[in-house]
Scaffold this active site. Structure first.
Site, PDB file in Angstrom:
ATOM      1  N   TRP A 167       0.902  -1.156   0.000  1.00 27.21           N
ATOM      2  CA  TRP A 167       0.000   0.000   0.000  1.00 27.21           C
ATOM      3  C   TRP A 167       0.937   1.201   0.000  1.00 27.21           C
ATOM      4  O   TRP A 167       1.589   1.490   1.016  1.00 27.21           O
ATOM      5  CB  TRP A 167      -0.885  -0.024   1.242  1.00 27.21           C
ATOM      6  CG  TRP A 167      -1.647   1.248   1.451  1.00 27.21           C
ATOM      7  CD1 TRP A 167      -1.288   2.294   2.255  1.00 27.21           C
ATOM      8  CD2 TRP A 167      -2.870   1.643   0.844  1.00 27.21           C
ATOM      9  NE1 TRP A 167      -2.204   3.302   2.188  1.00 27.21           N
ATOM     10  CE2 TRP A 167      -3.199   2.935   1.322  1.00 27.21           C
ATOM     11  CE3 TRP A 167      -3.740   1.038  -0.058  1.00 27.21           C
ATOM     12  CZ2 TRP A 167      -4.340   3.623   0.944  1.00 27.21           C
ATOM     13  CZ3 TRP A 167      -4.892   1.736  -0.428  1.00 27.21           C
ATOM     14  CH2 TRP A 167      -5.173   3.000   0.046  1.00 27.21           C
TER      15      TRP A 167
ATOM     16  N   ASN B 207       6.359  -3.374   6.267  1.00 33.81           N
ATOM     17  CA  ASN B 207       5.086  -2.676   6.468  1.00 33.81           C
ATOM     18  C   ASN B 207       5.352  -1.603   7.509  1.00 33.81           C
ATOM     19  O   ASN B 207       5.753  -1.909   8.626  1.00 33.81           O
ATOM     20  CB  ASN B 207       4.011  -3.643   6.964  1.00 33.81           C
ATOM     21  CG  ASN B 207       2.707  -2.903   7.263  1.00 33.81           C
ATOM     22  OD1 ASN B 207       2.476  -1.808   6.730  1.00 33.81           O
ATOM     23  ND2 ASN B 207       1.879  -3.446   8.138  1.00 33.81           N
ATOM     24  N   GLY B 208       5.171  -0.346   7.132  1.00 37.72           N
ATOM     25  CA  GLY B 208       5.406   0.755   8.075  1.00 37.72           C
ATOM     26  C   GLY B 208       6.017   1.935   7.338  1.00 37.72           C
ATOM     27  O   GLY B 208       6.001   2.001   6.114  1.00 37.72           O
TER      28      GLY B 208
ATOM     29  N   HIS C  16     -33.875  30.690  12.239  1.00 37.13           N
ATOM     30  CA  HIS C  16     -34.312  31.151  10.911  1.00 37.13           C
ATOM     31  C   HIS C  16     -34.871  30.002  10.080  1.00 37.13           C
ATOM     32  O   HIS C  16     -34.771  30.005   8.869  1.00 37.13           O
ATOM     33  CB  HIS C  16     -33.127  31.796  10.175  1.00 37.13           C
ATOM     34  CG  HIS C  16     -32.508  32.916  10.932  1.00 37.13           C
ATOM     35  ND1 HIS C  16     -33.190  34.073  11.247  1.00 37.13           N
ATOM     36  CD2 HIS C  16     -31.283  33.037  11.500  1.00 37.13           C
ATOM     37  CE1 HIS C  16     -32.398  34.875  11.955  1.00 37.13           C
ATOM     38  NE2 HIS C  16     -31.238  34.273  12.119  1.00 37.13           N
TER      39      HIS C  16
ATOM     40  N   LYS D 123     -17.579   3.971  -2.251  1.00 36.14           N
ATOM     41  CA  LYS D 123     -16.413   4.474  -1.499  1.00 36.14           C
ATOM     42  C   LYS D 123     -15.793   5.649  -2.242  1.00 36.14           C
ATOM     43  O   LYS D 123     -15.337   6.600  -1.648  1.00 36.14           O
ATOM     44  CB  LYS D 123     -15.376   3.353  -1.335  1.00 36.14           C
ATOM     45  CG  LYS D 123     -14.156   3.763  -0.492  1.00 36.14           C
ATOM     46  CD  LYS D 123     -14.554   4.176   0.887  1.00 36.14           C
ATOM     47  CE  LYS D 123     -13.414   4.729   1.695  1.00 36.14           C
ATOM     48  NZ  LYS D 123     -13.912   5.388   2.934  1.00 36.14           N
TER      49      LYS D 123
HETATM   50  C1  BG6 Z   1     -18.120   9.623  -0.997  1.00 32.50           C
HETATM   51  C2  BG6 Z   1     -17.625   8.846   0.207  1.00 32.50           C
HETATM   52  O1  BG6 Z   1     -18.515   8.729  -1.993  1.00 32.50           O
HETATM   53  O2  BG6 Z   1     -17.115  10.456  -1.517  1.00 32.50           O
HETATM   54  C3  BG6 Z   1     -17.251   9.836   1.275  1.00 32.50           C
HETATM   55  O3  BG6 Z   1     -18.648   7.973   0.699  1.00 32.50           O
HETATM   56  C4  BG6 Z   1     -16.177  10.761   0.735  1.00 32.50           C
HETATM   57  O4  BG6 Z   1     -16.776   9.156   2.437  1.00 32.50           O
HETATM   58  C5  BG6 Z   1     -16.606  11.410  -0.581  1.00 32.50           C
HETATM   59  O5  BG6 Z   1     -15.936  11.781   1.684  1.00 32.50           O
HETATM   60  C6  BG6 Z   1     -15.391  12.035  -1.253  1.00 32.50           C
HETATM   61  O6  BG6 Z   1     -14.523  10.971  -1.604  1.00 32.50           O
HETATM   62  P1  BG6 Z   1     -12.947  11.244  -1.665  1.00 32.50           P
HETATM   63  O7  BG6 Z   1     -12.338   9.914  -1.994  1.00 32.50           O
HETATM   64  O8  BG6 Z   1     -12.743  12.272  -2.743  1.00 32.50           O
HETATM   65  O9  BG6 Z   1     -12.564  11.764  -0.312  1.00 32.50           O
END
Ligand code: BG6
Length: 608
Positions: free
Chosen positions: A75, A101-102, A504, A603
């Site tokens: 990674w 790793n580190g 408001h 994600k």
């Molecule tokens: C969304 C994720 O799809 O995209 C969020 O669920 C994230 O967690 C947002 O903050 C922005 O994604 P990135 O990878 O540009 O930070």
């Protein structure tokens, strides 16, 4: 984070190494490799990309002879994903191969030292320093050599080492990055995590910091930092593989919430040198910063919420007009950008389509782009003028937690760095602020240790239909994130509102029993927040406040109060967000939601 597997025993090791790497793939990786001792010589096969590339090159391990080997999924932290940056790395003469790793924090200094000693570096990685430094100190005794090397290295490591002088053993060492030893029948293993070897043995021992282990096929010997051999407790794993991938936690999200202290440590610690903030190889000169007349912070989702907090931090520390914008808006609104505009792009994945487009628009208009990114070598990381990496490690859960926290930390580091360059802070102010940033990991750990208080709150309110979050200034910024966390994973409707704005509009939605979460850690506006809490309570709300330890006034107004350690006024979001993350997690958990993969969410949204 990276994954390590090592094997010595009665069988051909390559297929076992590949199988082990496959079981660590959940940790996220961008390249993989192995080193095998074949007829007394070290053979290294490694490649950028998925494990399938390595499987193809070794015909699933069948073309690689040998029963001692180490392997790695990378990674990337230092040096983008590539064949040459993949592990294992070998020493100048080819005598040693290492997998790591580190993070080696002083790798630049050591790289210079070794280069001056005649070593040639092939990669951009910090890890390659290990290979050459072992060779440099090698005196024929590998364990003694490792002690010398460990005294020179600053940072974290789980390290596997192969040496062609040792045809019947290999070595591993651990400091701050986990490493386990698997005890088999006529075979022994090392691995970053249990899933890699659970198929072969359930008997493991966990290396402690500064312990070295020498593995032979029929025995393992562990040395402590004083060079004494020690007996290690052998544990029997009773997890199944699926739960083992989450480190025994039920969800990746909870594992990642609990990893935040280490993620913050890894992100902050290497950037504080002699009381000053250093930003790796980023250099923003005083001349340039004095020329900057506008700063934009641009991102999506939780990263945008970091930007909202960042605006307060940057304007307070740097004194430059700072505007925070959603990437999807910024890219189309013809933003006013010149060569005196600094744009801070924030993105965990570095691949979010709207954020990439916003970055390209900013560059097209002549702005200078610094990005805060978690994935090394991602599009945003590669195309921005400078990149400040968060070292959170791979974040698997869709709802971000440790990436958000480390982005926030990078925002602080950037703000203090620019403030240093512009001479905005007195020595005392600078010292206090840097000390407070450095103390964040420990403060977060303390909050996490009291998580059952949040669990109780979740059990009281998981059936809510609407939950509001209100705050002022930085508490408002973090209220945005708390509300999103709850919405994303529990599907409960929620809104975050600037507390001063409540009257408001939104206050019309407050009914008897409506839960209002009120982060109130800001001292300057605390009395205003108390008034807002009274306002919503007068309309029937139940208030759960989040306040700094020792604040007794809040307990007289709020129905419930969760406390966080005191910190510098600019850093409170890093602490206040933790109870909110936990609240969202526990509510969703009680409701039985699909926490790691919430409906409709991705994600990283790599399409517009
Ligand atoms: C969304 C994720 O799809 O995209 C969020 O669920 C994230 O967690 C947002 O903050 C922005 O994604 P990135 O990878 O540009 O930070």
């Amino acid at each position: 984070m990276c994954g390590i597997v090592g094997y010595i025993g009665k069988r051909q090791c390559a297929p076992i190494l590949l199988d082990g790497l496959g079981r660590l793939a959940y940790r996220g990786y961008d390249s993989a490799g192995m080193a095998v001792l074949t007829e007394g010589k070290i053979q290294v096969i490694k490649a950028k990309g998925r494990l399938s590339v390595l499987e193809e090159r070794t015909k699933n391990g069948t073309t690689v002879e040998g029963s001692i080997g180490i392997a790695h999924t990378r990674w990337a932290t230092h040096g983008e994903p590539s064949d040459v940056n993949s592990h294992p790395h070998i020493s100048q003469s080819g005598k040693f191969a290492v997998v790591h790793n580190g993070i080696i924090e002083n790798y630049r200094k050591l790289r210079t030292f070794l280069t001056e000693k005649g070593f040639t570096f092939m990669s951009e990685t910090d890890t390659e320093v290990f290979a050459h430094l072992i060779e440099y100190y090698y005196n024929g005794n590998l364990v003694e050599t490792m002690w010398k090397v460990m005294r020179k290295i600053e940072g974290s490591y789980a390290l596997g080492v192969l040496c062609d002088d040792y045809p019947d053993s290999f070595l591993a060492v651990r400091k701050d990055s986990p490493l386990i030893v698997g005890i088999g029948e006529g075979e022994n293993f090392i691995a970053s995590d249990v899933p890699a070897i659970l198929k072969y043995t359930k008997k493991v021992c966990y290396l402690e910091d500064n312990e070295i282990v020498v593995l032979k096929k029929d025995n393992v010997t562990v040395y402590n930092a004083d060079g004494e051999t020690i007996d290690k407790e052998i544990c029997t794993i009773n997890w199944d593989v699926a739960s083992a991938e989450k480190g025994g936690y039920e969800h990746f999200m909870f594992k990642e919430i609990m990893e935040q202290s280490k993620a913050l440590q890894d992100t902050i610690h290497p950037r504080i040198k002699d009381g000053e903030i250093v930003l790796d190889n980023i250099v923003l000169t005083s001349e340039y910063l004095n020329s900057v007349d506008k700063i934009f912070i641009v991102a999506c989702g939780s990263a945008y919420h970091v930007g909202v907090a960042g605006k307060y931090v940057i304007e307070s520390l740097v004194g430059k007009p700072t505007e925070v914008d959603l990437a999807s808006e910024f890219r189309y609104r013809n933003p006013i950008v010149t060569d005196r505009t600094l744009i801070i792009i924030i993105s965990q994945s570095g691949e979010t389509a709207d954020t990439i487009a916003a970055m390209r628009e900013a560059k097209r208009l002549g702005g200078r782009v610094i990005s805060i990114v978690n994935v090394v070598g991602s599009t945003i990381a590669k195309e921005s003028d400078e990149v400040l990496y968060t070292w959170a490690g791979p974040e698997i859960a869709v709802a971000t937690t440790k990436a958000y926290s480390t982005q926030l930390a990078c925002m602080y580091l950037l703000g203090i760095y620019m403030s240093q360059k512009l001479g905005k802070l007195s020595d005392a102010e600078q010292k206090a602020l840097v000390a407070a940033v450095k103390a964040l990991p420990e403060a977060v750990e303390k909050i996490l240790s009291c998580r059952e208080n949040v669990q109780f709150m979740a059990s009281r309110f998981y059936n809510s239909k609407n939950i509001f979050f209100i705050g002022r200034n930085l508490d408002y910024a973090v209220a945005l994130e708390g509300s999103l966390k709850l919405k994303e994973i529990s599907y409960i409707h929620s809104e975050a509102y600037a507390a001063g704005e409540l009257k408001h509009g939104t206050i019309s939605l407050i009914e008897d029993g409506t839960l209002v979460v009120a982060p109130a850690t800001g001292e300057r506006l605390f009395d205003k927040m108390l008034s807002n809490i009274r306002e919503v309570k007068a309309r029937g709300a139940v208030v759960m406040a989040i306040a700094a330890e020792g604040n007794t006034a809040i307990a007289e107004e709020a129905d419930y109060c969760l406390y966080v350690p005191k910190t510098h006024p600019l850093l409170t979001p890093s602490l206040t967000v933790i109870p909110m993350q936990l609240f969202g997690y526990y509510v969703a958990s009680i409701k039985g939601c699909d926490i790691d993969k919430p409906r409709n969410l991705a994600k990283s949204v790599t399409v517009e």
